[in-house]
Design an enzyme around this catalytic site. Structure first.
Site, short mmCIF file in Angstrom:
data_model
loop_
_atom_site.label_atom_id
_atom_site.label_comp_id
_atom_site.label_asym_id
_atom_site.label_seq_id
_atom_site.Cartn_x
_atom_site.Cartn_y
_atom_site.Cartn_z
N PRO A 163 41.85 45.67 44.65
CA PRO A 163 43.08 45.85 45.44
C PRO A 163 44.32 45.45 44.64
O PRO A 163 44.31 44.50 43.87
CB PRO A 163 42.86 44.90 46.63
CG PRO A 163 41.38 44.72 46.71
CD PRO A 163 40.88 44.77 45.30
N GLU A 164 45.39 46.21 44.84
CA GLU A 164 46.65 45.88 44.18
C GLU A 164 47.44 44.90 45.05
O GLU A 164 47.08 44.62 46.19
CB GLU A 164 47.43 47.15 43.89
CG GLU A 164 46.61 48.14 43.07
CD GLU A 164 47.41 49.02 42.13
OE1 GLU A 164 48.57 48.69 41.83
OE2 GLU A 164 46.85 50.03 41.68
N ARG A 224 40.50 50.63 30.81
CA ARG A 224 40.97 51.27 32.04
C ARG A 224 41.63 52.61 31.71
O ARG A 224 42.26 52.76 30.66
CB ARG A 224 41.98 50.38 32.78
CG ARG A 224 41.44 49.02 33.19
CD ARG A 224 40.35 49.10 34.24
NE ARG A 224 40.82 49.72 35.47
CZ ARG A 224 41.43 49.06 36.45
NH1 ARG A 224 41.66 47.75 36.33
NH2 ARG A 224 41.81 49.68 37.55
N LYS A 252 47.35 38.95 43.04
CA LYS A 252 46.07 39.28 43.66
C LYS A 252 45.35 38.05 44.20
O LYS A 252 44.17 38.11 44.54
CB LYS A 252 45.20 40.04 42.67
CG LYS A 252 45.87 41.34 42.21
CD LYS A 252 45.00 42.16 41.28
CE LYS A 252 45.73 43.44 40.87
NZ LYS A 252 44.89 44.32 40.03
#
Length: 286
Positions: free
Chosen positions: A2-3, A268, A52
Site C-alpha cells: 500500500p502507498e 521494480r 507507510k
C-alpha cells in the site's frame, strides 16, 4: 505494498470508528496475545501515519500511554468495519482485533498479514520517524530533508523517490505518475535536478496524495485526459484510478500517443513516455 495515502486513510478511519471509546483488544491468532492483554479495555486516543507506518495511540492509564506500531508490508490488511449491528467472530489469521460496542452501534477492525505489529515506546516511534523521509501528506513535513538527499545523489530520481528514507509514503504508482507529470525521465540522476523541479515534484505529490486519501484511489490524469474528455474506455486495473503511464506498457501515451516504455530499476518496474520524458543530457562542457 500500500502507498502512503492508504495508510493515512486507514488512520482516519480508525480514529473515526474508535477515538474516545473503550476498546476490546485481542489477538485471535495469538501472535500479539501478551500485548493485547495489556491493552484490552484501554481508550483509543487516535491513529496517525507517517509514510507507510501506522501508529495507534491508546490511553492505558499509564503516564505515557501506549503505542501500537503497524507496517502492512506487501500483503497486510487492516479492515475497519464501522457502525455494524454486532461484532462477528474472527475469521482467518487475525493478528490484532480492535472492537467496541455501545451507543452508536458496534465497530471492529481486523489486522491480518502485517510484517510489523508491535507495542512500542515513544522513543521507538521517534526512531522510526527519524529513519523516514518527509511525508507529503503531513502538515509538519519538511521537503528540504528530501532535497538534501536528492541533490547530492547520483542515483536515478526514480530510485530516490521510492527510498522511504528519502521520501515517505511514495510507492510505484505515485513515483511513475509524478515523474510523467513533471516530464522527468526516471533514470535522470538526482544531482542534476534543480531545486524548482524538486519543489514541483513535492507540490504535485501533496495534491495527488491528498486526493488519494479523499477518494481511496489513485487518479493522476488532468481533466483533459479523463475517459469522458477523450472518449476512451476507463482503465481496467486492480489498482483502480486513471493514470498516464503506470502499468500501461505498450499503450499509447495519453498526451503524445507514443507507446509507453518500461524497464526494471532496483527490482521494480518503471514506466515512462520517451517523448514526454526524454533522457536527460547534461549541458556541462568537459
Amino acid at each position: 505494498m500500500p502507498e502512503g495515502h492508504t495508510l493515512h486513510r486507514l488512520a482516519l478511519d480508525l480514529t473515526a470508528a474508535f477515538a474516545g471509546r473503550v476498546v476490546a483488544v485481542s489477538s485471535p491468532q495469538g501472535r500479539f496475545a501478551d500485548e493485547a492483554a495489556l491493552l484490552d479495555g484501554a481508550v483509543l486516543v487516535g491513529a496517525e501515519s507517517w509514510g507507510k507506518h501506522l501508529f495507534v495511540h491508546l490511553d492505558d492509564g499509564s503516564e505515557a500511554g501506549a503505542l501500537v506500531h503497524v507496517h502492512l508490508g506487501l500483503i497486510g490488511t487492516f479492515a475497519v468495519h464501522a457502525a455494524v449491528d454486532a461484532v462477528p467472530p474472527p475469521v482467518g489469521q487475525v493478528r490484532l482485533r480492535l472492537a467496541r460496542s455501545g451507543p452508536g452501534g458496534a465497530a471492529y477492525a481486523d489486522l491480518r498479514g502485517a510484517i510489523t505489529c508491535a507495542l512500542v515506546t515513544a522513543e521507538q516511534r521517534a526512531a522510526v520517524i527519524g529513519r523516514s523521509g518527509p511525508d507529503p501528506l503531513r502538515a509538519d513535513a519538511d521537503p528540504d530533508r528530501a532535497w538534501h538527499r536528492i541533490h547530492r545523489s547520483r542515483k536515478p530520481v526514480g530510485a530516490l523517490l521510492m527510498d522511504q528514507g528519502v521520501l515517505a509514503g511514495v510507492g510505484n504508482v505515485y513515483r511513475a505518475e509524478v515523474l510523467f507529470r513533471q516530464r522527468l525521465h526516471p533514470l535522470r540522476p538526482g544531482n542534476t535536478l534543480r531545486v524548482g523541479q524538486w519543489q514541483s515534484i513535492w507540490d504535485d505529490l501533496v495534491v495527488l496524495m491528498a486526493e488519494g486519501v479523499r477518494t481511496g484511489r489513485i487518479d493522476t490524469v488532468g481533466p483533459e485526459h479523463t475517459p469522458e474528455a477523450m472518449g476512451r474506455d476507463p482503465r481496467r486495473d486492480d489498482h483502480g484510478g486513471e493514470v498516464y503511464v503506470y502499468r500501461r506498457t505498450g499503450q499509447p501515451c495519453l498526451v503524445c500517443q507514443r507507446r509507453v516504455s518500461t524497464a526494471v530499476l532496483e527490482g521494480r518496474n518503471i514506466f515512462w513516455c520517451s517523448r514526454c520524458q526524454p533522457v536527460f543530457r547534461s549541458r556541462a562542457v568537459g
